[in-house]
Design a protein around this motif. Structure first.
Motif, mmCIF file in Angstrom:
data_model
loop_
_atom_site.group_PDB
_atom_site.id
_atom_site.type_symbol
_atom_site.label_atom_id
_atom_site.label_comp_id
_atom_site.label_asym_id
_atom_site.label_seq_id
_atom_site.Cartn_x
_atom_site.Cartn_y
_atom_site.Cartn_z
ATOM 1 N N GLU A 197 0.951 -1.175 -0.096
ATOM 2 C CA GLU A 197 0.080 -0.139 0.060
ATOM 3 C C GLU A 197 0.884 1.195 -0.053
ATOM 4 O O GLU A 197 0.619 2.051 -0.756
ATOM 5 N N ARG A 249 2.514 1.828 -3.424
ATOM 6 C CA ARG A 249 1.517 2.283 -4.556
ATOM 7 C C ARG A 249 1.326 3.728 -4.099
ATOM 8 O O ARG A 249 1.047 4.595 -4.916
ATOM 9 N N LYS A 250 1.179 4.131 -2.757
ATOM 10 C CA LYS A 250 0.862 5.501 -2.441
ATOM 11 C C LYS A 250 1.920 6.522 -2.905
ATOM 12 O O LYS A 250 1.684 7.532 -3.290
ATOM 13 N N ALA A 288 2.629 5.165 -9.868
ATOM 14 C CA ALA A 288 1.350 5.831 -10.059
ATOM 15 C C ALA A 288 0.891 5.450 -11.425
ATOM 16 O O ALA A 288 1.834 5.028 -12.150
ATOM 17 N N MET A 289 -0.261 5.291 -11.756
ATOM 18 C CA MET A 289 -0.891 4.524 -12.865
ATOM 19 C C MET A 289 -1.742 5.647 -13.672
ATOM 20 O O MET A 289 -2.376 6.272 -13.238
ATOM 21 N N LEU A 334 -11.151 8.835 -15.040
ATOM 22 C CA LEU A 334 -11.131 10.015 -13.613
ATOM 23 C C LEU A 334 -12.657 9.742 -13.067
ATOM 24 O O LEU A 334 -13.537 9.280 -13.532
ATOM 25 N N LEU A 335 -12.681 10.331 -11.902
ATOM 26 C CA LEU A 335 -14.085 10.271 -10.689
ATOM 27 C C LEU A 335 -14.896 11.218 -11.419
ATOM 28 O O LEU A 335 -14.656 12.489 -11.110
ATOM 29 N N ARG A 372 -15.947 14.668 -8.837
ATOM 30 C CA ARG A 372 -14.840 15.251 -8.545
ATOM 31 C C ARG A 372 -14.452 16.202 -9.562
ATOM 32 O O ARG A 372 -14.614 15.934 -10.914
ATOM 33 N N TYR A 401 -6.122 13.451 -5.882
ATOM 34 C CA TYR A 401 -6.791 12.119 -5.326
ATOM 35 C C TYR A 401 -5.552 11.166 -4.629
ATOM 36 O O TYR A 401 -5.582 11.036 -3.386
ATOM 37 N N GLU A 432 -4.686 12.994 -1.487
ATOM 38 C CA GLU A 432 -5.508 12.786 -0.551
ATOM 39 C C GLU A 432 -5.459 11.477 0.303
ATOM 40 O O GLU A 432 -5.420 11.344 1.533
ATOM 41 N N ILE A 433 -5.038 10.470 -0.592
ATOM 42 C CA ILE A 433 -4.693 9.136 0.094
ATOM 43 C C ILE A 433 -3.518 9.115 1.052
ATOM 44 O O ILE A 433 -3.589 8.503 1.843
ATOM 45 N N ARG A 452 -2.718 13.679 -12.208
ATOM 46 C CA ARG A 452 -2.942 13.123 -11.168
ATOM 47 C C ARG A 452 -1.872 12.034 -10.837
ATOM 48 O O ARG A 452 -1.452 11.711 -9.715
ATOM 49 N N ALA A 453 -1.310 11.332 -11.980
ATOM 50 C CA ALA A 453 -0.104 10.616 -11.653
ATOM 51 C C ALA A 453 1.193 11.299 -11.215
ATOM 52 O O ALA A 453 1.949 10.663 -10.546
ATOM 53 N N LEU A 497 -11.999 2.225 -12.625
ATOM 54 C CA LEU A 497 -11.958 3.095 -11.337
ATOM 55 C C LEU A 497 -11.591 2.298 -10.267
ATOM 56 O O LEU A 497 -10.963 2.868 -9.179
ATOM 57 N N SER A 501 -4.540 1.193 -7.400
ATOM 58 C CA SER A 501 -3.116 1.633 -7.726
ATOM 59 C C SER A 501 -2.492 2.768 -7.289
ATOM 60 O O SER A 501 -1.311 2.993 -7.074
ATOM 61 N N PHE A 502 -3.471 3.740 -6.464
ATOM 62 C CA PHE A 502 -2.730 4.833 -5.603
ATOM 63 C C PHE A 502 -2.766 4.237 -4.006
ATOM 64 O O PHE A 502 -2.741 5.270 -3.403
ATOM 65 N N GLN A 537 -11.285 3.862 2.334
ATOM 66 C CA GLN A 537 -11.071 5.231 1.198
ATOM 67 C C GLN A 537 -11.695 4.648 -0.191
ATOM 68 O O GLN A 537 -12.334 5.643 -0.682
#
Lengths: 397, 276
Positions: free
Chosen positions: A98, A101-102, A106-107, A114-115, A118, A126, A129-130, A174-175, B182, B188-189, B195
């Protein structure tokens, strides 16, 4: 540095037996017939150096996306090792994965991912935020990368209001926002129009020059692979059939399969004007005065400029010297100096016939459609790049 | 047929209920008391407010979520109910619906999430929901009585059981419809389970879940009316009394009030998912 060693992914419920058969060199087809197990990736090994762009290319179904997803363990490989800075992703505990990945990778996705609920800013933020960054920092950092990808002013828009190209810029922003060392890009430009795709490729190269990320880039487009990749791995049926620098792949194909690919690329006769044209970014309208036109030419280092009417039809071109003359006479209208002897061609004309024109003309060749609307221009650089790299896209990707 | 003895399903049910009552009776009593004070509190609160105030609030809500026409219908409908002298029984019914829907959401949404995330859970939950939805509502009015007695509490509890399935089903469905890419994005993040749920899955499933809640509200209203048979009062109570005393006019008035409330609730909550 990313080291992938003997990575195999088998789909099914009797993985061990199929793994054994892979080791013995039995073909995918036979394994499928005998055990009902499907081999996704077969004994793949490669190394990606820090700061390089490593392209994995192949047709659809060749296992390239599976291989990419094994690297961040979205798909868990059946055997082998994926070492990132010496740590094996495959056996790493969930918490460590985790964290990896954080912060480290990034991918970027083919369909942008995209969300929809948002805004652009919130989408880009994003990852931050995580990570648990507070809002103020998130906004500051996200704003910065939005600027980097050229989307300033769109922070509060929603994804559905953006074009495909802009959406993928958001995906890339984002990545980049979490400042990861590794970018995993899964056919990021495949869903975009050809001209937009070219722009995005250029932009990625520009960003890469600045940031020096380690990029693993998936594509089915050989031209894209040649343009972007420092190294290219070619995949077929889950196996890597050749790894090398772009020239290696072009000049010394390792197998008939690769050779057939490259053959496609060299069919320069099959290239058309539209496949190598660049977007006509620099144009003026008759009502723009000579001063505007001159400023524009000076700024971009041009000696001629195409003139379009209000609905985009090509009227002709102007030369810098004429513009400066009427400017000194105080004439405000460009109408009198528009030249109409520029070479033009349709978007589907073969490039071979245009090369001679290209060699002697001082004005770029204008590519116009049947309504005489300007579609693009042929400049020497893009034509030569097109010939050198070829634009043959693999047909069933 | 004589050689095969009759399967004593009814007797088994009786002894099972008796067993539950002996062993869990005190627990249900405490729960029942809690629920009762919630419903009674809510009923008292709604009745204590001036009807004009409630009408204004509901109309604003209707205007905002469902547009001018529904707002107009709401004004006329609610004043009509007030005019018929059915206001306080209507508020009793509304309070029961609100309490039931609240519990349906508190229990139903997590169960829906569980069903979407876990295949085993999904396989257990779904047949139970089928059972809950197809068993005639009158049948489970009965066992509620030994546990909770007569009155508003067993009424609301049977309503909860009756109205919960769509919340569970549509939460489950909504989460499963989140596009795979999604989900991959979230993972992936490095998103954690919660979350993923709060930032990606639930927002994307929102419209579907709200459709489930809309259905839940409508089912609650219909069940609250039926539950008047075991003493749940409210508008249903008026209907029930009218049936017993053969007062057709009184029954019709209450019936019309129920229809008005149903239309207002439906139109307002139908648009919840679309408003933003």
């Amino acid at each position: 540095m990313i080291e992938v060693k003997n990575l195999t992914k088998i789909y099914g419920n009797n993985v061990d037996k199929a793994l054994d058969m892979v080791k013995k060199g039995i073909s995918n087809e036979e394994i499928k017939n005998k055990t009902k197990q499907v081999v996704g990736v077969r004994d793949a090994s490669f190394t990606v150096e820090e700061g390089e762009t490593f392209v994995i290319m192949g047709l659809s179904g060749s296992g390239k996306s599976t291989l990419l997803r094994c690297i961040n363990r979205l798909i868990k490989a059946s055997a082998g090792e994926i070492l990132i800075d010496g740590r094996d992703v495959l056996t790493m505990p969930a918490k460590e994965l985790e964290e990896l990945r954080k912060r480290k990778m990034a991918m970027v996705f083919q369909r942008f991912a995209l969300l929809p609920h948002r805004t652009i800013l919130e989408n880009v933020a994003y990852g931050l935020e995580i990570q648990g960054l507070d809002k103020e920092k998130r906004v500051a950092e996200a704003t910065e990368v939005i600027d980097l990808v050229g989307l300033k002013g769109w922070e509060e828009a929603y994804p559905q209001n953006l074009s495909g190209g802009m959406q993928q810029r958001v995906g890339i922003a984002r990545a980049l926002a979490t400042d990861p060392d590794i970018l995993l890009m899964d056919e990021p430009f495949s869903a975009l129009d050809p001209l937009i795709r070219q722009d995005m490729q250029e932009e990625l190269l520009g960003i890469q020059e600045k940031l020096q990320k380690t990029i693993i880039f998936i594509t089915h487009d050989l031209d894209e692979a040649l343009k972007i990749g420092d190294h290219i791995a070619l995949m077929k049926d889950g196996q890597i059939v050749q790894i090398g620098q772009p020239e290696d792949i072009l000049l010394s194909p390792a197998s008939d399969y690769v050779a057939r690919f490259v053959e496609n690329v060299n069919r320069s006769l099959a290239l058309t004007a539209s496949s190598v044209m660049v977007r006509p970014r620099y144009v003026v309208h008759p009502k723009d005065g000579p001063r505007t036109a001159l400023n524009f030419m000076e700024k971009h280092g041009l000696s001629t400029l195409f003139v379009l009417d209000r609905i985009g039809k090509l009227k002709g071109y102007i030369r810098a010297e004429d513009a400066s003359e009427i400017a000194s006479q105080g004439i405000k209208d460009l109408g009198g100096i528009i030249q109409t002897d520029m070479p033009t061609t349709g978007p589907d004309s073969p490039l071979a016939g245009l090369l001679e024109v290209m060699a002697y003309t001082k004005v770029p060749i204008a590519v116009v459609d049947e309504n005489n609307k300007l579609q693009g221009t042929l400049v020497r650089g893009s034509v030569i790049a097109g010939l050198a790299g070829g634009r043959g896209e693999m047909n069933n990707g | 047929m004589d050689s095969i003895p009759r399967i004593p399903l009814g007797e088994w049910t009786d002894s099972f209920i008796a067993y539950l009552q002996i062993h869990f009776g005190s627990g249900t009593q405490a729960f029942s008391d809690g629920l009762e004070s919630l419903i009674k509190g809510l009923q008292g609160f709604l009745i204590s407010l001036p009807p004009e105030l409630i009408i204004i609030v509901v109309v604003i809500l209707a205007w905002w979520l469902a547009g001018k026409k529904i707002a107009l219908f709401t004004v006329l409908g609610l004043f009509f109910i007030y005019n018929l002298g059915l206001w306080s029984v209507t508020m009793e019914t509304i309070a029961m619906v609100i309490s039931a829907v609240l519990f349906c959401m508190i229990i139903g949404v997590p169960l829906g999430i569980l069903g979407a995330k876990n295949n085993t859970a999904h396989r257990i939950i779904m047949p139970i929901l089928d059972f809950m939805q197809t068993l005639p509502a009158f049948v489970y009015l009965l066992p509620a009585i030994p546990f909770f007695g007569l009155g508003v509490v067993p009424g609301v509890i049977t309503t909860i059981i009756f109205a919960m399935p769509p919340v569970i089903r549509l939460t489950d469905l909504g989460l499963k419809q989140v596009p795979e890419e999604l989900i991959e994005l979230g993972k992936s993040f490095g998103s954690t389970f919660f979350q993923m749920l709060l930032k990606i899955e639930l927002p994307l499933a929102r419209t579907t879940i709200l459709a489930g809640i809309n259905q839940c509200i409508m089912l609650s209203l219909s069940m609250v009316v039926i539950a008047s048979m075991i003493g749940a009062k409210g508008l249903g109570g008026v209907v029930w009394r009218a049936i017993q005393t053969l007062k057709m006019g009184m029954g019709f008035e209450a019936g019309v009030a129920i229809v008005i409330i149903a239309i207002i609730l439906d139109r307002i909550t139908q648009n919840l998912g679309k408003s933003k």
